[in-house]
Design a protein around this motif. Structure first.
Motif, PDB file in Angstrom:
ATOM      1  N   THR A  50       0.834  -1.200   0.000  1.00 28.64           N
ATOM      2  CA  THR A  50       0.000   0.000   0.000  1.00 28.64           C
ATOM      3  C   THR A  50       0.867   1.247   0.000  1.00 28.64           C
ATOM      4  O   THR A  50       0.587   2.218  -0.716  1.00 28.64           O
ATOM      5  CB  THR A  50      -0.943  -0.001   1.222  1.00 28.64           C
ATOM      6  N   GLU A  51       1.946   1.210   0.761  1.00 27.37           N
ATOM      7  CA  GLU A  51       2.814   2.379   0.865  1.00 27.37           C
ATOM      8  C   GLU A  51       3.794   2.504  -0.289  1.00 27.37           C
ATOM      9  O   GLU A  51       4.023   3.605  -0.795  1.00 27.37           O
ATOM     10  CB  GLU A  51       3.594   2.329   2.182  1.00 27.37           C
ATOM     11  N   TYR A  52       4.384   1.412  -0.733  1.00 21.34           N
ATOM     12  CA  TYR A  52       5.506   1.492  -1.675  1.00 21.34           C
ATOM     13  C   TYR A  52       5.157   1.156  -3.126  1.00 21.34           C
ATOM     14  O   TYR A  52       5.923   1.494  -4.024  1.00 21.34           O
ATOM     15  CB  TYR A  52       6.661   0.605  -1.198  1.00 21.34           C
ATOM     16  N   ASP A  53       4.044   0.503  -3.378  1.00 20.92           N
ATOM     17  CA  ASP A  53       3.634   0.209  -4.755  1.00 20.92           C
ATOM     18  C   ASP A  53       2.927   1.446  -5.312  1.00 20.92           C
ATOM     19  O   ASP A  53       1.713   1.510  -5.416  1.00 20.92           O
ATOM     20  CB  ASP A  53       2.717  -1.020  -4.787  1.00 20.92           C
ATOM     21  N   THR A  54       3.714   2.423  -5.690  1.00 22.06           N
ATOM     22  CA  THR A  54       3.169   3.736  -6.034  1.00 22.06           C
ATOM     23  C   THR A  54       2.372   3.756  -7.329  1.00 22.06           C
ATOM     24  O   THR A  54       1.519   4.621  -7.510  1.00 22.06           O
ATOM     25  CB  THR A  54       4.292   4.791  -6.106  1.00 22.06           C
ATOM     26  N   ASP A  55       2.622   2.811  -8.233  1.00 19.11           N
ATOM     27  CA  ASP A  55       1.817   2.768  -9.453  1.00 19.11           C
ATOM     28  C   ASP A  55       0.643   1.794  -9.335  1.00 19.11           C
ATOM     29  O   ASP A  55      -0.129   1.614 -10.265  1.00 19.11           O
ATOM     30  CB  ASP A  55       2.669   2.459 -10.687  1.00 19.11           C
ATOM     31  N   HIS A  56       0.522   1.157  -8.186  1.00 22.10           N
ATOM     32  CA  HIS A  56      -0.607   0.283  -7.839  1.00 22.10           C
ATOM     33  C   HIS A  56      -0.813  -0.855  -8.836  1.00 22.10           C
ATOM     34  O   HIS A  56      -1.949  -1.232  -9.126  1.00 22.10           O
ATOM     35  CB  HIS A  56      -1.897   1.101  -7.686  1.00 22.10           C
ATOM     36  N   LEU A  60       6.373  -4.602  -6.943  1.00 23.90           N
ATOM     37  CA  LEU A  60       7.340  -3.565  -6.605  1.00 23.90           C
ATOM     38  C   LEU A  60       8.442  -3.574  -7.655  1.00 23.90           C
ATOM     39  O   LEU A  60       9.113  -4.592  -7.849  1.00 23.90           O
ATOM     40  CB  LEU A  60       7.952  -3.797  -5.225  1.00 23.90           C
ATOM     41  N   GLU A  64      10.557   1.358  -6.832  1.00 20.91           N
ATOM     42  CA  GLU A  64       9.677   1.314  -5.665  1.00 20.91           C
ATOM     43  C   GLU A  64      10.345   0.588  -4.494  1.00 20.91           C
ATOM     44  O   GLU A  64      10.040   0.874  -3.332  1.00 20.91           O
ATOM     45  CB  GLU A  64       8.358   0.624  -6.027  1.00 20.91           C
TER      46      GLU A  64
END
Length: 76
Positions: A50-56, A60, A64
């Motif tokens: 949730t915090e680090y997978d910025t492109d969702h 990772l 990321e």
């Protein structure tokens, strides 16, 4: 990105596809604890994604992973 992070990323990227899956991150986190202390890491791993997978995208990337590794130096 530093060679150190690239080497750590490659160690955890067990299928070599250039991205970390939930299972690969779970295995990496599990390796930080004695086996008898590891019960269910799904909540921890989900929080990390949730915090680090910025492109969702559910993975990772190397970009990321670096902030995660910097915040959890135990991974390195």
């Amino acid at each position: 990105m530093s060679d150190q992070y690239e080497a750590v990323f490659a160690r955890y990227d067990t299928d070599g596809d250039g991205r970390l899956t939930v299972d690969e991150v779970t295995a990496a986190i599990a390796g930080l604890f004695p086996a008898n202390e590891v019960n269910d890491l799904s909540g921890i791993v989900q929080s990390l994604f949730t915090e680090y997978d910025t492109d969702h995208d559910g993975f990772l990337s190397m970009a990321e992973f670096v902030p995660l590794a910097k915040n959890l130096p135990e991974l390195a």
